[in-house]
Design a protein around this motif. Structure first.
Motif, short mmCIF file in Angstrom:
data_model
loop_
_atom_site.label_atom_id
_atom_site.label_comp_id
_atom_site.label_asym_id
_atom_site.label_seq_id
_atom_site.Cartn_x
_atom_site.Cartn_y
_atom_site.Cartn_z
N GLU A 85 -2.60 41.23 63.97
CA GLU A 85 -2.59 40.01 64.77
C GLU A 85 -1.43 39.10 64.38
OE1 GLU A 85 -7.43 39.73 65.57
OE2 GLU A 85 -6.50 38.68 63.89
N ARG A 196 -8.64 36.62 68.79
CA ARG A 196 -9.54 36.38 69.92
C ARG A 196 -9.49 34.93 70.35
NH1 ARG A 196 -15.41 38.88 69.33
NH2 ARG A 196 -15.36 38.16 71.50
N GLN A 257 -4.68 34.73 78.26
CA GLN A 257 -5.83 35.56 77.93
C GLN A 257 -6.96 35.42 78.95
OE1 GLN A 257 -7.18 35.19 73.89
NE2 GLN A 257 -5.14 35.22 73.02
#
Length: 324
Positions: A85, A196, A257
């Motif tokens: 990430e 996320r 996203q």
């Protein structure tokens, strides 16, 4: 639209979180309006400040502010992320804050007018469409038509307002390059292993991008002399930190996203209209018939792309419990 009311055990009611379409609309509105004003803000900022140091400090400060907000709400563990990430955030930090907005700052420092820069950045949807096609996607015909129609409207604005300007050609070439880089980063981000939490991603992207811009700025001989900068330039810098980066960039990263890329990319159609309006309001620039005609074409293109790319209502309703 309003948020629904949910009933808790015991008969008490509370306001539910707004639905995803409402949040997407709010985030789009922020990106549409705020980013349209940042071109003028950048132009004022670089009147006194060196471009890469100013842009780098802007993103680092914005990352620190957003990081503190997230930590206050979720503790330090909220900012944790994996090695994969972190590498993804570093890549997007290079493509968006550095090669995207950072190079726009350099171009405006070199003499590119803020309104013309906004018009050139409008090529982002075309580049996004090109990346989608090269990756094997087949966008809907209406999407392609909307993108092409939007570019036609912007071409009209450019042809009647930007051709023959007294500024170096390299600044215009740099803006086109930054547009392609921004589009590639926007298209690539949903395909990478990202945190996320989109706001956590924004913290690391801005922090890494800001550090890179500062390193390049100092490495190329720029100097930081804060007492030499005017209050006007400092005010523009603060505006870019708070609204251009903390608010609008975070909204944009979340949109990447949460929404279709072609829908997100429509901001590039609206930003130039905001820039033209601010030019008229702040700099008393004339609003001519070609500007009105080009703007009408752009708005029509946005409406076409939005109506084509937005999720169907049934799909949105089905997915809402996952985000409540």
């Amino acid at each position: 639209m309003t948020a629904a009311t949910q009933v808790e055990p015991g008969g008490r009611s509370r306001r539910a979180m707004p639905s995803r379409p409402v949040l997407v609309g709010l985030a789009l509105a922020i990106v549409y309006v705020v980013w349209g004003s940042t071109y003028l803000g950048i132009r004022i900022m670089v009147e006194d400040m060196p471009p890469m140091i100013a842009a780098g400090a802007r993103f680092l400060c914005a990352a620190a502010i957003l990081g503190l907000i997230l930590t206050a709400r979720g503790g330090l563990p909220r900012l944790a992320l994996s090695r994969a990430e972190l590498l993804s955030c570093a890549l997007i930090g290079l493509l968006l804050p550095v090669l995207g907005q950072g190079m726009v700052t350099v171009a405006e420092n070199g003499g590119a007018p803020s309104g013309l820069v906004a018009l050139l950045i409008a090529a982002v949807p075309l580049f996004v469409l090109m990346y989608r096609v090269l990756s094997g996607e087949r966008p809907k015909r209406a999407t392609v038509l909307g993108v092409l129609m939007g570019f036609a409207g912007l071409a009209l604005l450019l042809a009647t307002n930007g051709i023959g300007g007294g500024f170096p050609f390299w600044t215009i070439a740099l803006v086109v390059f930054s547009s392609a880089s921004w589009a590639f980063g926007s298209w690539l981000q949903p395909r990478l292993k990202m945190p996320r939490d989109a706001f956590v991603a924004a913290v690391y992207e801005m922090a890494i991008g800001g550090a890179l811009l500062l390193a390049v700025g100092f490495g190329t001989g720029e100097r930081f002399d804060p007492v030499e900068y005017s209050a006007r330039s400092w005010a523009a810098w603060v505006y870019l930190v708070v609204f251009g980066s903390v608010v609008a960039f975070s909204a944009y990263v979340w949109l990447l996203q949460a929404a279709n890329i072609s829908l997100v990319a429509t901001y590039a159609y609206v930003n130039p209209l905001v820039a033209v309006f601010l030019g008229w309001l702040v700099l008393a620039e004339a609003v001519t018939l070609p500007i009105v005609a080009g703007g009408a074409i752009v708005i029509a293109a946005v409406m076409l792309v939005v109506s084509t790319e937005r999720p169907q209502r049934k799909q949105s309703i089905a997915k809402e419990p996952d985000h409540g």
